[in-house]
Design an enzyme around this catalytic site. Structure first.
Site, short mmCIF file in Angstrom:
data_model
loop_
_atom_site.label_atom_id
_atom_site.label_comp_id
_atom_site.label_asym_id
_atom_site.label_seq_id
_atom_site.Cartn_x
_atom_site.Cartn_y
_atom_site.Cartn_z
N ASP A 1 -5.41 1.33 -4.43
CA ASP A 1 -5.46 -0.21 -4.41
C ASP A 1 -5.31 -0.81 -2.78
OD1 ASP A 1 -2.83 0.49 -4.93
OD2 ASP A 1 -2.35 -1.39 -5.21
N ASP B 1 -4.47 1.88 5.08
CA ASP B 1 -3.44 1.80 4.07
C ASP B 1 -4.26 1.86 2.77
OD1 ASP B 1 -1.32 1.38 2.54
OD2 ASP B 1 -1.05 -0.70 2.98
N GLU C 1 0.02 0.10 -6.41
CA GLU C 1 1.10 0.48 -5.68
C GLU C 1 1.48 -0.98 -4.79
OE1 GLU C 1 3.35 1.14 -1.57
OE2 GLU C 1 1.23 0.13 -2.00
#
Length: 383
Positions: A72, A102, A134
């Protein structure tokens, strides 16, 4: 075989902001691995709209190295992007797109390394663990870890590929996020003493949090491995009141604790709850018996601290070429892996300085170095 850059372009095209399903991306990875004859397990959430993926390459009868990443990403809403966030854009040696740093860049390097992992028989397996949610509190990976906990051969160590510029990270703080709801009693502001002002009592609670934060910042509690070197407390969101001439009946605020491994963030919540029950509620209920103060947890994850002599630390030093171990200010799923009995380190391409921002990017150089690190890992696994 596709390169990490090509795989990253595919991964970025999936809009896996945490509010959305990640299944199209997970199915992409499942199908990619199936092309190499690798079976995957999916661990779905309660609604069936999201899933973790777990796969093992190599021997099935022993522990090995787990390569873990979350699928995610954070939203792009309101951010001034100059490139399409869900389309990979290359410019001046950089690859732009939401999640490039990320942390889809790391996942792309892991997937691109699959042929190298399979090129020769491995003495130890490599496990792939890709999670959901997360970014909203390390929520998704918990079901995967719960399943691994009961298995005879779970990973002996884990490398989480959050962006560290490929520097070996052995620790980060834990986090507790809480919500406090103050239920007062309304009345006309001309008769304010006849009501219970929820905003004023919320302010007393927030003031108490400030006092707790001051105690946690005392020099004798410092740990120089972290920045800042002490546990912190902060209130980030507050709402309450309807009009200036009405004593407010409701006020709500959210606060968080970023705790050193040596501190228990739950103690902050317990301290605040005790203050509310002993000092504030008796005064509130002396005016109106039905008033109340309620606390609820929003999210939490444990701190991570891995010993420099642990096998996980030794391996990441070998793979990264550095023993300059450090910590990071942000949290990861590492504390949960460590808590599940899987020693964990953090090391991945890119920098969190670019994460969560408009025009997020990872450099081609960082991606190439991560590819090289995966190659070294394949050699180590072959022995």
């Amino acid at each position: 075989m596709p390169s990490s850059r090509e795989i990253l372009a595919d991964l970025i095209a999936f809009d896996t902001v945490s509010r959305n399903s990640n299944l199209t991306l997970i199915h992409y990875i499942r199908d990619y691995l199936a092309g190499f004859g690798i079976a995957c397990e999916l661990f779905h959430d309660a609604e069936g709209g999201k899933a973790n993926l777990y796969a093992t390459l190599g021997p099935q009868d022993r522990g090995g190295v787990c390569l873990s990443g979350h699928t995610d990403v954070v939203p792009t809403d309101g951010q001034p992007w100059t490139v399409p966030p869900f389309e990979l854009t290359e410019r001046d040696g950089r690859l732009y797109g939401r999640g490039t740093a990320d942390m889809k860049g790391y996942i792309a390097c892991v997937l691109a390394a699959v042929p190298a992992f399979l090129a020769q028989p491995l003495r130890l397996p490599v496990h792939l663990a890709f999670s959901y949610d997360e970014e909203v509190g390390c929520l998704g990976v918990r079901s995967l870890l719960a399943a691994l906990e009961h298995r005879e051969h779970k990973p002996m160590l884990c490398i989480i590929g959050e962006p560290t510029e490929l520097k070996p990270v052995l620790g980060h703080k834990g986090k507790l996020a809480m919500r406090c709801q103050v239920h007062g009693a309304p009345c006309h502001s001309a008769y304010a003493p006849q009501g219970v002002n929820a905003i004023e009592y919320a302010a007393k609670l927030i003031g108490r949090l400030g006092e707790i934060g001051t105690r946690l910042a005392a020099p004798e509690r410092h740990d120089p491995r972290f920045d800042p070197p002490y546990s912190t407390v902060q209130t980030g969101v507050i709402s309450g009141g309807r009009a200036l001439n009405i004593v407010p009946a409701e006020c709500q605020f959210d606060f968080e604790v970023r705790a050193l491994p040596s501190d228990d963030p739950q103690q902050v919540a317990d301290d605040l709850r005790a203050f509310a029950e002993a000092e504030l509620l008796p005064k509130m209920r002396a005016v109106k018996a039905e008033t109340n103060i309620r606390f609820s947890e929003i999210s939490a994850y444990p701190a991570l601290v891995t010993d420099q002599q642990a096998q996980a630390a030794e391996l990441i030093a070998l793979l990264s070429g550095s023993r300059d171990f450090t910590t990071v200010a942000y949290g990861t799923e590492g504390g949960l892996f460590h808590q599940a009995g899987i020693p964990t380190v953090v090391c991945g391409p890119g920098s969190m300085d670019q994460g969560h921002k408009p025009d997020e990017f990872v450099s081609l150089e960082q991606l190439a170095k991560c590819d090289e690190m995966m190659g070294r890992l394949a050699e180590w696994l072959r022995g």
